[in-house]
Write an enzyme that holds these catalytic residues in place. Structure first.
Site, short mmCIF file in Angstrom:
data_model
loop_
_atom_site.label_atom_id
_atom_site.label_comp_id
_atom_site.label_asym_id
_atom_site.label_seq_id
_atom_site.Cartn_x
_atom_site.Cartn_y
_atom_site.Cartn_z
N GLU A 110 14.99 21.68 58.94
CA GLU A 110 14.59 22.89 58.54
C GLU A 110 14.47 23.55 60.11
O GLU A 110 13.64 23.46 60.97
CB GLU A 110 12.75 22.72 58.20
CG GLU A 110 12.79 21.81 57.13
CD GLU A 110 13.38 22.42 55.82
OE1 GLU A 110 13.67 23.43 55.74
OE2 GLU A 110 13.66 21.62 54.86
N CYS A 137 7.94 30.47 61.18
CA CYS A 137 9.43 30.49 61.15
C CYS A 137 9.69 31.68 59.70
O CYS A 137 10.80 31.95 59.35
CB CYS A 137 10.09 29.23 60.51
SG CYS A 137 9.11 28.47 59.29
N GLU A 186 12.48 20.10 51.51
CA GLU A 186 11.28 19.49 51.53
C GLU A 186 10.31 19.96 50.39
O GLU A 186 10.59 20.83 49.73
CB GLU A 186 10.63 19.83 52.78
CG GLU A 186 11.40 19.35 54.07
CD GLU A 186 10.89 19.23 55.36
OE1 GLU A 186 9.71 19.82 55.73
OE2 GLU A 186 11.45 18.73 56.32
N ASN A 213 4.91 25.52 66.48
CA ASN A 213 4.33 26.80 65.94
C ASN A 213 2.95 26.53 64.95
O ASN A 213 1.94 27.19 64.81
CB ASN A 213 5.42 27.66 65.48
CG ASN A 213 5.97 27.14 64.08
OD1 ASN A 213 6.45 25.84 64.28
ND2 ASN A 213 6.34 28.08 63.24
P1 NAD Z 1 12.60 22.82 69.32
O1 NAD Z 1 13.97 22.41 68.54
O2 NAD Z 1 12.64 23.25 70.63
O3 NAD Z 1 11.72 21.59 69.25
C1 NAD Z 1 11.25 20.74 67.97
C2 NAD Z 1 10.85 19.46 68.14
O4 NAD Z 1 12.25 18.75 68.38
C3 NAD Z 1 10.00 19.12 69.30
O5 NAD Z 1 9.23 18.22 68.99
C4 NAD Z 1 11.03 18.70 70.46
O6 NAD Z 1 10.39 17.89 71.37
C5 NAD Z 1 12.13 18.00 69.65
N1 NAD Z 1 13.40 17.96 70.33
C6 NAD Z 1 14.01 18.88 71.13
N2 NAD Z 1 15.05 18.30 71.64
C7 NAD Z 1 15.16 17.48 70.97
C8 NAD Z 1 16.45 16.36 70.89
N3 NAD Z 1 17.29 16.52 71.76
N4 NAD Z 1 16.28 15.28 70.17
C9 NAD Z 1 15.23 14.95 69.23
N5 NAD Z 1 14.25 15.97 69.27
C10 NAD Z 1 14.36 17.00 70.01
O7 NAD Z 1 12.00 23.93 68.47
P2 NAD Z 1 10.28 24.54 68.74
O8 NAD Z 1 10.70 25.68 69.85
O9 NAD Z 1 9.54 23.60 69.05
O10 NAD Z 1 10.22 25.16 67.63
C11 NAD Z 1 10.42 26.71 67.14
C12 NAD Z 1 11.70 26.63 66.02
O11 NAD Z 1 11.28 26.12 64.92
C13 NAD Z 1 11.98 28.02 65.55
O12 NAD Z 1 13.54 28.14 65.88
C14 NAD Z 1 11.40 27.99 64.31
O13 NAD Z 1 12.21 28.85 63.45
C15 NAD Z 1 11.71 26.71 63.79
N6 NAD Z 1 10.84 26.32 62.87
C16 NAD Z 1 11.52 26.15 61.65
C17 NAD Z 1 10.62 25.86 60.52
C18 NAD Z 1 11.28 25.72 58.94
O14 NAD Z 1 10.48 25.28 58.00
N7 NAD Z 1 12.61 25.80 58.96
C19 NAD Z 1 9.39 25.79 60.44
C20 NAD Z 1 8.70 26.18 61.78
C21 NAD Z 1 9.49 26.35 62.88
#
Ligand code: NAD
Length: 482
Positions: A248, A282, A461, A150
């Protein structure tokens, strides 16, 4: 066609197995780049490179680390325009947003941690008449940083910068949905003369490349931002290996509006906090609760302001709402609008796919939606949608709105609008959230700890917290004879 490459041991290289994934421009639906489909072999090579670089980098003085990171920051600044366009191409967000927020924030992350490294200190404690204790803070070694789609460069650098500043070497993986700016960053690191192996960037899917980073025995810590489900899986793998973990995760943030608020400021900010980046931040407020005396006025104005947002080509300067990140995500968001209707909600505006004219006719565009008439505990109000969809509802008392706000599994952020100082403090104290904004939204001071409570994650963080996360603390106790 652009061909992205991994960045391992200071060199750009092809993935070991030779496979590539498609990088799709969400505004057009067209594949514009090839992404290395890396696997455990690539990750192992990156870890080896990081291990070789670690003795040198960890003993490098903070001043030298500072200089290297500041060079990277100024190269990002130099290429701001090009990086903003790349981020928009990858993610669908308006170029203007990437230029104003994402890329400047990546610069700020490098600058902040370059300088923080020079001010990071440790304590000593005197045990009266017996001993002096001091704490050593030593880098962990090789650490893994995994980020979502995002805010691609913003969140990628938010993890990498403190890890490097603390003297670690990094194996990082950007989201396979938005890897382009991470690739451009690797070119800038080469230009900046970052020593080989200090930062390694491996592209590929989560289950393959990401899981290999989490699993690798020489990766001592994982800093992860992404979905709660993925975070759960990573914790289940990393915890038995006693890796340090910072997670996060998702959010479902309340925006609480009291009748005594500064109305115009609230309305302007609420439009932004609902729909910036197509609602894919997020920290966006997706559940808006309005004190009853103000509800009708707010509803009328908010719907008007939402209608006035221009959904359009992300490269045009007057576009407010670009494309959502992918076809799958668009379908997920639209399915929640259907669910809201099934749950008894009324869609006051938006909520459908928009077909634009011209080059963006096949892009993934959704009209921003405002929905009312839903109970606080229905699925639409409990699950993270992560798109341009918000719900609005009235409330009568502080206790009632706090119950609604805290009823979700998440606890990332919250926003409160009131001119009553005591109420602001009281409500902030009782909200389940890692950060509460009062009369503002998304104001971030990088010195403050950042992170969620409940299922929004663990660890903090930001500031020195991040430097502490990326170091091991060792206490030395010296007996003093008197
Ligand atoms: P996601 O969990 O699908 O992917 C995030 C990252 O993790 C990607 O690089 C992905 O390739 C990797 N990943 C996926 N499966 C994995 C595994 N089994 N092992 C290791 N890595 C793996 O999330 P997304 O769809 O890319 O992002 C959206 C989500 O992120 C939303 O839920 C949003 O709320 C959250 N988000 C949180 C924050 C925060 O600061 N809390 C900030 C931004 C986004």
């Amino acid at each position: 066609m652009i061909k992205l490459q991994n960045y391992i041991g200071g060199r750009l290289c092809e993935p070991a197995a030779g496979g590539y994934l498609d990088d799709i421009d969400p505004a057009t639906g067209i594949v514009f780049a090839m992404i290395p489909d890396s696997n455990g072999v690539d990750v192992a090579a990156a870890v080896e490179a990081a291990k070789s670089a670690f003795p040198g980098w960890s003993l490098t003085s903070p001043e030298v680390r500072h200089d290297a990171m500041m060079r990277i920051a100024s190269l990002i600044e130099r290429d701001l325009e090009q990086l903003a366009k790349a981020e928009s191409l990858d993610n669908g967000k308006p170029v203007s947003l990437a230029k104003a927020v994402d890329i400047p924030r990546a610069v700020a992350n490098f600058k902040f941690y370059a300088t923080a490294a020079m001010h990071f200190a440790s304590e000593s404690h005197q045990t009266a008449g017996q001993a002096i204790n001091y704490t050593l803070r030593q880098p962990l070694g090789v650490v893994g940083c995994i980020s979502p789609w995002n805010l691609p460069l913003y969140l990628f650098t938010w993890k990498i910068a403190p890890a490097l500043a603390a003297g670690n070497c990094v194996v990082a993986k950007p989201s396979e949905i938005t890897p382009y700016t991470a690739f451009l960053l690797s070119e800038l690191c080469i230009e900046a003369g970052l020593p080989p192996g200090v930062l390694n960037i491996v592209h590929g899917t989560g289950p393959q490349a990401g899981a290999a980073i989490v699993d690798h025995p020489d990766v001592k810590a994982i800093s992860f931002t992404g979905g709660t489900k993925t975070g759960e899986w990573i914790a289940s793998q990393a915890a038995p290996k006693f890796k340090k973990l910072s997670l996060e995760l998702g959010g479902k943030n309340p925006n609480i509006i009291f009748a005594d608020c500064d109305y115009e400021s609230m309305l302007d900010t609420t439009v932004r906090s609902s729909f910036s980046n197509q609602g894919q931040i997020c920290l966006c407020g997706s559940r808006i609760y309005v004190e009853r005396p103000l509800y009708d006025r707010f509803k009328g104005d908010f719907v008007e302001r939402t209608k006035a947002l221009r959904v359009g080509d992300p490269s045009e300067p007057d576009t407010n709402i670009g494309a959502v990140v992918s076809q799958a995500h668009m379908e997920k968001v639209l399915s929640y609008v259907d669910l809201a209707k099934q749950e008894g909600g009324t869609v006051l505006v938006g909520g459908s796919r928009i077909r634009l004219e011209g080059r963006c006719r096949d892009g993934y565009f959704i009209e921003p939606a405002v929905i009312e008439g839903l109970a606080h505990d229905c699925r639409t109000n409990q699950e993270e949608i992560f798109g341009p969809v918000v719900t609005i509802a009235p409330f009568d008392t502080e206790n009632e709105v706090l119950e609604y706000a805290n009823s979700v599994r998440y606890g990332l952020s919250a926003t409160v609008w009131t001119e009553n100082l005591s109420r602001a403090h009281r409500v902030a104290e009782r909200l389940d959230a890692g950060i509460v904004w009062v009369n503002c939204w998304l104001l971030r001071d990088l010195r403050t700890p950042f992170g969620g409570v409940k299922d929004s994650g663990m660890g903090r963080e930001g500031g020195f917290e991040a430097l502490r996360f990326f170091t091991e603390e060792k206490n030395v106790c010296i007996k003093v004879d008197h």
